[in-house]
Write an enzyme that holds these catalytic residues in place. Structure first.
Site, PDB file in Angstrom:
ATOM      1  N   LYS A  97       0.840  -1.202   0.000  1.00 43.82           N
ATOM      2  CA  LYS A  97       0.000   0.000   0.000  1.00 43.82           C
ATOM      3  C   LYS A  97       0.878   1.257   0.000  1.00 43.82           C
ATOM      4  O   LYS A  97       0.623   2.209  -0.735  1.00 43.82           O
ATOM      5  CB  LYS A  97      -0.942  -0.021   1.219  1.00 43.82           C
ATOM      6  CG  LYS A  97      -2.027  -1.102   1.092  1.00 43.82           C
ATOM      7  CD  LYS A  97      -2.765  -1.404   2.396  1.00 43.82           C
ATOM      8  CE  LYS A  97      -3.687  -2.609   2.198  1.00 43.82           C
ATOM      9  NZ  LYS A  97      -4.423  -3.014   3.406  1.00 43.82           N
TER      10      LYS A  97
ATOM     11  N   GLN B 142      -4.175  -1.726   9.676  1.00 45.44           N
ATOM     12  CA  GLN B 142      -4.171  -3.066   9.091  1.00 45.44           C
ATOM     13  C   GLN B 142      -4.743  -4.077  10.089  1.00 45.44           C
ATOM     14  O   GLN B 142      -4.336  -4.123  11.248  1.00 45.44           O
ATOM     15  CB  GLN B 142      -2.741  -3.454   8.669  1.00 45.44           C
ATOM     16  CG  GLN B 142      -2.649  -4.732   7.861  1.00 45.44           C
ATOM     17  CD  GLN B 142      -3.334  -4.668   6.497  1.00 45.44           C
ATOM     18  OE1 GLN B 142      -3.406  -3.611   5.876  1.00 45.44           O
ATOM     19  NE2 GLN B 142      -3.847  -5.790   6.029  1.00 45.44           N
TER      20      GLN B 142
ATOM     21  N   ASP C 257     -11.014   2.625   4.482  1.00 54.91           N
ATOM     22  CA  ASP C 257     -11.352   1.199   4.454  1.00 54.91           C
ATOM     23  C   ASP C 257     -12.864   0.992   4.374  1.00 54.91           C
ATOM     24  O   ASP C 257     -13.326  -0.123   4.113  1.00 54.91           O
ATOM     25  CB  ASP C 257     -10.862   0.524   5.747  1.00 54.91           C
ATOM     26  CG  ASP C 257      -9.609  -0.305   5.534  1.00 54.91           C
ATOM     27  OD1 ASP C 257      -9.436  -0.856   4.437  1.00 54.91           O
ATOM     28  OD2 ASP C 257      -8.819  -0.408   6.498  1.00 54.91           O
TER      29      ASP C 257
HETATM   30  N1  GUN Z   1      -6.968  -7.074   6.500  1.00 50.65           N
HETATM   31  C1  GUN Z   1      -7.435  -7.823   5.478  1.00 50.65           C
HETATM   32  N2  GUN Z   1      -8.090  -7.057   4.586  1.00 50.65           N
HETATM   33  C2  GUN Z   1      -8.037  -5.801   5.038  1.00 50.65           C
HETATM   34  C3  GUN Z   1      -8.519  -4.552   4.540  1.00 50.65           C
HETATM   35  O1  GUN Z   1      -9.181  -4.454   3.496  1.00 50.65           O
HETATM   36  N3  GUN Z   1      -8.238  -3.464   5.312  1.00 50.65           N
HETATM   37  C4  GUN Z   1      -7.550  -3.547   6.482  1.00 50.65           C
HETATM   38  N4  GUN Z   1      -7.348  -2.425   7.159  1.00 50.65           N
HETATM   39  N5  GUN Z   1      -7.096  -4.674   6.966  1.00 50.65           N
HETATM   40  C5  GUN Z   1      -7.329  -5.793   6.243  1.00 50.65           C
END
Ligand code: GUN
Length: 294
Positions: free
Chosen positions: A54, A98, A121
């Site tokens: 990211k 995350q 998100d």
């Molecule tokens: N862990 C797995 N998928 C995601 C996501 O789309 N966003 C976040 N923040 N954590 C994740």
């Protein structure tokens, strides 16, 4: 007929090239650089990979980004106060924590601490509620990415029988909502199946579209689907394969080699939904920076 292989990497690259141009314009005309703050708590290797991807994508597009990495035993209060700082920092337009977080940290509390305006998100209850009602909101990235794939490949869901397997807050629930909304690329009849569904194949064999978000490697086989089905594979797994030098291979929730001769279209894993998740994160961050939801 030859199946359509839905290429998420290609669709994501098109989005990136558009965002790179739009980012330059935003900086030049309004002096605003899209900014994303990423938090990783603990040392989950998969999470480390995702957060770095990211961050690298931010660099590629010309965004501002920061990664904060905290040890697994960080108190919840420290995570909350970091979020407070980012909520008040006008260089930051998007905040991404995350998941999963270590057990002692209340994930829901953390999600709700993020300003809904910076919730790139799309996990905050305010944004989830707006999505459900069908008003503009920051949408969760994986489901939004799947909807973009349908659009990119001109796959109409209208009147189709869609079966979602999985009821997570991140994928299963939101993709079900998006596919059934009354708009051009949605309007499907959606059935949500999950670990408590008896006779799953009764549903999957009648599905025009299957979204597999099960969390079980190569679970969907040819005998579970109908001829001409469209399959979106959301799973990502690393499984042992001693025939390969590296000793493993990546796969999804769908047994690709088993279903390929039967499907009309498939978004494979890897290479399908995965790249779209990050593309949608970048789109959301740009949209906040550009004031789309003000
Ligand atoms: N862990 C797995 N998928 C995601 C996501 O789309 N966003 C976040 N923040 N954590 C994740």
């Amino acid at each position: 007929m030859k199946p359509i292989i839905i290429d998420g990497k290609k669709v994501a690259e098109n989005i990136y090239s558009e965002l790179t141009t739009k980012c330059k314009t935003l900086i030049k005309e309004r002096g605003v650089t899209p900014g994303l703050a990423l938090l990783l708590v603990g040392d989950n290797p998969a999470s480390q990979v995702y957060v770095n991807m990211k961050d690298r994508t931010c660099q590629k597009l010309g965004y501002y980004s920061i990664i904060k990495t905290l040890p697994a035993d960080t108190p919840e209060s420290q995570v909350l106060s970091l979020i407070d700082n980012w909520n008040n920092d006008n260089k930051i337009h998007g905040i991404l924590i995350q998941l999963p977080l270590p057990k002692h940290i209340d994930e829901q509390k953390v999600i709700e601490r993020i300003s809904p305006k910076k919730d790139v998100d799309g996990f905050h209850p305010i944004n989830v509620g707006k999505m459900l009602i069908g008003i503009p909101a920051l949408l969760p990235c994986t489901p939004a990415g799947i909807m973009q794939l349908f659009k990119a490949y001109n796959i109409s869901l209208s009147g189709k029988n869609a079966v979602v397997i999985g009821r997570s807050n991140i994928v299963g629930k939101p993709i079900s909502v998006l596919m059934m909304q009354k708009d051009n690329y949605a309007n499907a009849t959606v059935t949500i199946c999950h670990s408590g569904t008896p006779n799953l194949t009764d549903y999957t064999r009648n599905a025009d579209i299957i979204v597999a978000a099960i969390g079980s490697p190569e679970f969907i086989k040819a005998d579970m689907i109908k001829e001409g089905a469209i399959i979106i594979d959301v799973g990502t797994h690393k499984i042992a394969d001693h025939t390969l030098e590296k000793g493993y291979r990546l796969c999804g929730d769908v047994d690709y080699n088993s279903v390929i001769s039967k499907v009309a279209a498939i978004s494979p894993s890897p290479g399908g939904v995965g790249p779209m998740t990050i593309a949608m994160l970048m789109q959301n961050t740009y949209d906040v920076a550009a004031g789309k939801y003000e």
